[in-house]
Design an enzyme around this catalytic site. Structure first.
Site, PDB file in Angstrom:
ATOM      1  N   PHE B   8     -36.527 -18.936  20.154  1.00 16.14           N
ATOM      2  CA  PHE B   8     -37.588 -18.733  20.351  1.00 16.14           C
ATOM      3  C   PHE B   8     -38.054 -18.537  18.870  1.00 16.14           C
ATOM      4  O   PHE B   8     -38.944 -17.619  18.609  1.00 16.14           O
ATOM      5  CB  PHE B   8     -37.954 -17.510  21.192  1.00 16.14           C
ATOM      6  CG  PHE B   8     -39.335 -17.211  21.762  1.00 16.14           C
ATOM      7  CD1 PHE B   8     -39.622 -18.387  22.585  1.00 16.14           C
ATOM      8  CD2 PHE B   8     -39.898 -16.125  21.665  1.00 16.14           C
ATOM      9  CE1 PHE B   8     -41.045 -18.065  22.993  1.00 16.14           C
ATOM     10  CE2 PHE B   8     -41.051 -15.797  22.450  1.00 16.14           C
ATOM     11  CZ  PHE B   8     -41.747 -16.892  22.944  1.00 16.14           C
ATOM     12  N   THR B  82     -32.466 -23.884  19.079  1.00 20.50           N
ATOM     13  CA  THR B  82     -31.794 -22.828  18.188  1.00 20.50           C
ATOM     14  C   THR B  82     -31.759 -23.573  16.812  1.00 20.50           C
ATOM     15  O   THR B  82     -31.854 -24.771  16.638  1.00 20.50           O
ATOM     16  CB  THR B  82     -30.619 -22.471  18.611  1.00 20.50           C
ATOM     17  OG1 THR B  82     -29.515 -23.414  18.443  1.00 20.50           O
ATOM     18  CG2 THR B  82     -30.872 -21.645  20.030  1.00 20.50           C
ATOM     19  N   LYS B 111     -30.209 -30.889  15.605  1.00 14.27           N
ATOM     20  CA  LYS B 111     -29.741 -32.336  14.642  1.00 14.27           C
ATOM     21  C   LYS B 111     -28.041 -32.020  14.855  1.00 14.27           C
ATOM     22  O   LYS B 111     -27.454 -32.985  14.653  1.00 14.27           O
ATOM     23  CB  LYS B 111     -30.146 -32.355  13.691  1.00 14.27           C
ATOM     24  CG  LYS B 111     -31.722 -32.924  13.382  1.00 14.27           C
ATOM     25  CD  LYS B 111     -32.089 -33.175  12.109  1.00 14.27           C
ATOM     26  CE  LYS B 111     -32.379 -32.075  11.035  1.00 14.27           C
ATOM     27  NZ  LYS B 111     -34.089 -31.600  11.513  1.00 14.27           N
ATOM     28  N   GLU B 135     -34.968 -36.509  21.346  1.00 17.11           N
ATOM     29  CA  GLU B 135     -36.041 -37.081  20.947  1.00 17.11           C
ATOM     30  C   GLU B 135     -36.595 -36.209  19.437  1.00 17.11           C
ATOM     31  O   GLU B 135     -36.832 -36.776  18.439  1.00 17.11           O
ATOM     32  CB  GLU B 135     -37.494 -37.397  21.659  1.00 17.11           C
ATOM     33  CG  GLU B 135     -38.717 -38.228  20.957  1.00 17.11           C
ATOM     34  CD  GLU B 135     -38.374 -39.409  20.851  1.00 17.11           C
ATOM     35  OE1 GLU B 135     -38.063 -40.059  19.546  1.00 17.11           O
ATOM     36  OE2 GLU B 135     -38.621 -40.470  21.986  1.00 17.11           O
ATOM     37  N   VAL B 138     -35.097 -36.413  15.353  1.00 14.18           N
ATOM     38  CA  VAL B 138     -35.393 -37.551  14.641  1.00 14.18           C
ATOM     39  C   VAL B 138     -37.002 -37.812  14.325  1.00 14.18           C
ATOM     40  O   VAL B 138     -37.778 -38.037  15.297  1.00 14.18           O
ATOM     41  CB  VAL B 138     -34.909 -39.031  14.868  1.00 14.18           C
ATOM     42  CG1 VAL B 138     -35.047 -40.100  13.636  1.00 14.18           C
ATOM     43  CG2 VAL B 138     -33.263 -38.731  14.984  1.00 14.18           C
ATOM     44  N   GLY B 140     -39.518 -35.770  14.113  1.00 12.30           N
ATOM     45  CA  GLY B 140     -40.446 -34.940  15.121  1.00 12.30           C
ATOM     46  C   GLY B 140     -41.313 -35.494  16.057  1.00 12.30           C
ATOM     47  O   GLY B 140     -40.749 -36.007  16.969  1.00 12.30           O
ATOM     48  N   ASP B 207     -31.015 -33.959   4.866  1.00 16.86           N
ATOM     49  CA  ASP B 207     -31.770 -33.975   6.204  1.00 16.86           C
ATOM     50  C   ASP B 207     -31.881 -35.447   6.639  1.00 16.86           C
ATOM     51  O   ASP B 207     -31.785 -35.753   8.046  1.00 16.86           O
ATOM     52  CB  ASP B 207     -33.011 -32.998   6.073  1.00 16.86           C
ATOM     53  CG  ASP B 207     -33.695 -33.235   7.163  1.00 16.86           C
ATOM     54  OD1 ASP B 207     -33.387 -32.569   8.215  1.00 16.86           O
ATOM     55  OD2 ASP B 207     -34.775 -33.956   7.005  1.00 16.86           O
ATOM     56  N   LYS B 211     -30.197 -37.428  10.020  1.00 18.95           N
ATOM     57  CA  LYS B 211     -31.083 -38.215  11.122  1.00 18.95           C
ATOM     58  C   LYS B 211     -30.838 -39.867  11.241  1.00 18.95           C
ATOM     59  O   LYS B 211     -30.666 -40.232  12.387  1.00 18.95           O
ATOM     60  CB  LYS B 211     -32.685 -38.386  10.618  1.00 18.95           C
ATOM     61  CG  LYS B 211     -33.255 -37.124  10.784  1.00 18.95           C
ATOM     62  CD  LYS B 211     -34.480 -36.709  10.069  1.00 18.95           C
ATOM     63  CE  LYS B 211     -35.176 -35.254  10.125  1.00 18.95           C
ATOM     64  NZ  LYS B 211     -36.110 -34.885   9.518  1.00 18.95           N
ATOM     65  N   GLY B 305     -43.098 -29.611  12.194  1.00 15.28           N
ATOM     66  CA  GLY B 305     -44.138 -28.553  12.681  1.00 15.28           C
ATOM     67  C   GLY B 305     -43.796 -27.930  14.048  1.00 15.28           C
ATOM     68  O   GLY B 305     -43.423 -28.664  14.912  1.00 15.28           O
TER      69      GLY B 305
END
Lengths: 164, 328
Positions: B8, B82, B111, B135, B138, B140, B207, B211, B305
């Protein structure tokens, strides 16, 4: 090479087929047809090709039998250009040696070099433009540069394939 | 359709907000944060939970755990959002495994588990006859996985390359536009909340590499891990290098690249013509997929975001609802 041929259907293919028959690689064709040309006139066609030197003579012979006249055979030119950027201690890791290793490889030549050196001990940045005769040789020259850079702890920034 | 949500933070709140304000036909029946949980088979009042979270820092009862949520059975899809752990994938990996084992569909933005255990998780989902969708892991909000699976179905995917990290892209944009140094641009990215306090994952290219691992394993089944990716970050780039690229009418972007045929799996700063479609600005992501029939297809959009990631998660949930839950 620059060719002169009759302006009639099938002539261009008659000129190109012998090139592929001897294992040549056609890189570019410039074919400017004069709209005012009358039937039976000749047209000039420039073809840029890669071909083993030993096959050149037999190619010219075959073209003649097809009615295609070889006006001029140009010299080899380094057509492929690629620029990469290096970051690190470029001068202090012997820039002359870095350039020599490319030039002496026979794969490519260093055509341009631009460098920005900030404060002492700060890493400098350089743009190196390589010229090569083929994409294959350019690829191997960039592999070589990458190895030299790894050895000298320089970062190589390569173009994404096809650029610039 | 009923969903249970683990996590959350900003993504979880983005999903809760969309579920409560848009008429999506979704009900959240269970919810857990890292220290508490709430379960209500009739549907949780999201405004209550958001208020409690603001006031106490907890979303529910500390006596209820994430495992209780997974075992509650009052949901159709588990939404796992999470924080990512790229080394072990835990605790998310355990959560996903248990939900799949109990025959529940899972949607995740995490990821870690997908990069580490793609094959095993997919096999488990198949043997439980449920869906595992990812989805949001990778790029966003960009519907990349959906485009590859559905929109480009039947194409052979020959390779892909793209901008996979918005933080790096922002830093490079600012270094180019304003002539900022790398550290100045990084500082600015931090102040704007685009970079973490520890920016290592982003600026060293890790990062982006994670991906690539997800895409390599899911599109081509290459079965690779992070150590197989050749990674160079942007942390040693100079403003001078960007200025030199400018002289060529080019710029520099951090590009992730997969070409299975040439065994290329690489993240590195690259020179691109300024009018190249992958030269996007600020925090945008962009991916070009090379296919046999469709040619090159480029997707551009927001890579991170709260609302943007929620968009990807909700699209996965609705896909499962429309294709699997309501058909059975």
């Amino acid at each position: 090479m620059k060719l002169e041929m009759k302006d009639k259907p099938g002539q261009l293919i008659a000129a190109l087929k012998p090139i592929s028959d001897v294992g040549g690689n056609i890189m570019a064709i410039i074919h400017q047809r004069d709209p005012a040309a009358a039937p039976g006139d000749t047209v000039d066609v420039q073809i840029m090709l890669e071909i083993p030197e030993t096959k050149l003579e037999s190619l010219v012979g075959t073209l003649k039998t097809q009615g295609v006249n070889v006006v001029r055979i140009g010299e080899e030119r380094l057509l492929i250009r690629r620029s990469v950027i290096l970051i690190g201690h470029i001068m202090h890791t012997d820039l002359t040696d870095t350039v020599d290793r490319i030039d002496s490889s026979g794969l490519a030549e260093v055509a341009e070099l631009g460098m920005v050196m900030p404060a002492i001990n700060e890493p400098s940045s350089a743009k190196i433009t390589l010229k090569s005769a083929s994409l294959g040789e350019m690829g191997r020259a960039i592999d070589l540069l990458r190895n030299v850079a790894t050895e000298k702890d320089l970062l190589v920034i390569e173009p994404l394939e096809g650029y610039p | 359709m009923r969903i249970a949500m683990l996590g959350f933070g900003s993504v979880g709140r983005g999903i809760a907000e969309a579920v409560s304000t848009k008429d999506l036909g979704l009900t959240i029946t269970a919810l857990a944060d890292s220290r508490s949980a709430v379960i209500d088979a009739d549907g949780i009042d999201i405004r209550d939970v958001l208020q409690r979270k603001r006031e106490t820092g907890l979303c529910g009862d500390p006596a209820i755990t994430a495992d209780d949520v997974i075992g509650s059975g009052v949901y159709d899809v588990l939404v796992e959002v999470t924080p990512t752990n790229a080394d072990s994938g835990e605790p998310a990996l355990g959560y996903i495994t248990r939900a799949l084992a109990s025959g529940k569909h899972v949607v995740t933005s995490n990821k870690g588990p997908i990069a580490l255990r793609y094959d095993a998780l997919m096999q488990q989902a198949a043997s439980s006859n449920v869906q595992l969708r990812y989805e949001a892991t990778v790029c966003g909000a960009i519907p990349l996985i959906q485009a590859l699976e559905m929109g480009l179905a039947g194409n052979t995917i020959n390779g892909l390359h793209g901008v996979f990290n918005g933080t790096c892209n922002y830093i490079l944009t600012r270094m180019t536009d304003e002539g900022l140094s790398y550290s100045q641009a990084l500082l600015e990215a931090r102040e704007l909340g685009y970079a973490e306090a520890d920016p290592t994952y982003d600026v060293k290219g890790i990062d982006a590499a994670i991906k690539l691992v997800i895409l390599a394993n899911s599109i081509w089944g290459l079965n690779v891990s992070l150590k197989d990716v050749d990674i160079t970050g942007i942390d040693s780039l100079t403003t001078d290098a960007l200025a030199l690229a400018e002289e060529l009418d080019c710029t520099i972007r951090l590009i992730g690249e997969i070409i299975p045929e040439k065994r290329v799996l690489k993240v590195s700063p690259r020179i691109l013509s300024k009018d190249h479609p992958l030269v996007v600005r600020d925090t945008l992501n962009a991916v070009t997929v090379e296919t046999d029939m469709a040619g090159e297809v480029t997707l551009i959009g927001r890579g991170a975001g709260s609302r943007e990631t929620a968009s990807a998660i909700i699209s996965d949930i609705l896909f499962i609802r429309d294709c699997y839950v309501e058909r059975t």
